[in-house]
Write an enzyme that holds these catalytic residues in place. Structure first.
Site, PDB file in Angstrom:
ATOM      1  N   HIS A 143      17.575 136.026  27.633  1.00  0.00           N
ATOM      2  CA  HIS A 143      17.745 136.513  29.005  1.00  0.00           C
ATOM      3  C   HIS A 143      18.741 135.632  29.742  1.00  0.00           C
ATOM      4  O   HIS A 143      18.646 134.402  29.705  1.00  0.00           O
ATOM      5  CB  HIS A 143      16.402 136.486  29.749  1.00  0.00           C
ATOM      6  CG  HIS A 143      15.343 137.317  29.095  1.00  0.00           C
ATOM      7  ND1 HIS A 143      14.736 136.959  27.917  1.00  0.00           N
ATOM      8  CD2 HIS A 143      14.784 138.501  29.475  1.00  0.00           C
ATOM      9  CE1 HIS A 143      13.849 137.888  27.583  1.00  0.00           C
ATOM     10  NE2 HIS A 143      13.867 138.824  28.505  1.00  0.00           N
ATOM     11  N   LYS A 170      16.168 141.702  21.573  1.00  0.00           N
ATOM     12  CA  LYS A 170      16.182 142.064  22.994  1.00  0.00           C
ATOM     13  C   LYS A 170      17.162 141.178  23.759  1.00  0.00           C
ATOM     14  O   LYS A 170      17.144 139.952  23.619  1.00  0.00           O
ATOM     15  CB  LYS A 170      14.782 141.906  23.597  1.00  0.00           C
ATOM     16  CG  LYS A 170      14.718 142.176  25.105  1.00  0.00           C
ATOM     17  CD  LYS A 170      13.368 141.775  25.683  1.00  0.00           C
ATOM     18  CE  LYS A 170      13.356 141.969  27.199  1.00  0.00           C
ATOM     19  NZ  LYS A 170      12.175 141.359  27.837  1.00  0.00           N
TER      20      LYS A 170
END
Length: 255
Positions: A143, A170
């Site tokens: 992230h 992700k």
């Protein structure tokens, strides 16, 4: 051709994205109440954000929560996530504690997926293999709450995580303008073209990135995060609204 990833009664990466709803409550009582509400609303996947839990540094307390919610989740996937402060979470934990935490979750019999912050972990490949040996899937994640890297860099981040052996990769980034969102979508599509067998989850956060949370079926992202009462990240849509949009897009695209 490799089989698609199947967890409980759900096949991931099979058209319409799965909606995952985070639980970000602080007390055990509130976590259990929220889990019950979400199950009653027939959600597909719940993410327990352990870093929000008031006793997140107690393995015993975490085990108690998992035992209490286990009977509720027979038909709902559970994603277990400890998000570090550096990656946008609430807490930071030392590596030895995280390893014990992942081991506890993997052996609990209730957790279906565990999020591992790939670049914050000293030996991610070893941790991933250890979790998978317990029959639990792994999401390798990264992230960036500050910016959107170049399309090339995002593609390389996804490639590095793919090489680590996780079941899903992700990537979440923060856009500063609409072009950043286009870069994220392009990186997702190009990565997916080269890894048709590997489920990928990407999102562009904040107000610019909302479109990325509803367009997974087009660009290749197989999970999208929707909120119940309170979002866990900037730009999350309310889960019922998100469900209606995804259904409409899916039905329209298949006419």
């Amino acid at each position: 051709m490799m089989q698609k990833l199947k967890i409980k009664n759900y096949i991931l990466d099979d058209g319409r994205p799965i909606i995952c709803v985070p639980i970000i409550k602080k007390s055990q009582e509130d976590i259990v109440k929220e889990a019950k509400k979400l199950v009653e609303k027939h959600v597909q996947m719940i993410e327990w954000r352990v870093d929000w839990f008031e006793n997140a540094m107690s393995l015993e307390a975490i085990q108690d929560v998992l035992k209490e919610i286990r009977p509720l989740l027979e038909n709902v996937m559970l994603l277990f996530t400890f998000r570090s402060k550096k990656q946008g979470g609430e807490l930071t934990a030392e590596a030895p504690y995280l390893i014990k935490l992942y081991e506890l979750a993997a052996k609990s019999g209730v957790v279906d997926l565990i999020d591992v912050e790939f670049f914050e972990t000293k030996n991610p490949r070893k941790i991933i293999r250890s979790i998978q040996s317990q029959g639990v899937a792994v999401i390798s994640s990264h992230h960036d709450f500050d910016e959107t890297p170049s399309e090339f860099v995002m593609h390389m981040i996804l490639e590095q995580m793919a090489e680590g052996g996780a079941d899903i990769v992700k990537l979440a980034v923060m856009p500063k303008n609409p072009l950043d969102v286009l870069s994220l979508l392009a990186a997702t599509t190009k990565f997916k073209e080269g890894h048709k067998e590997l489920p990928v989850v990407t999102m562009s956060m904040g107000r610019y990135g909302v479109i990325s949370r509803i367009s997974g079926e087009t660009f290749g992202s197989c999970i999208t995060f929707g909120s119940h009462e309170q979002p866990s990240a900037p730009g999350q849509l309310q889960m019922e609204t998100l469900d209606k949009i995804l259904n409409y897009l899916h039905e329209t695209g298949n006419r």
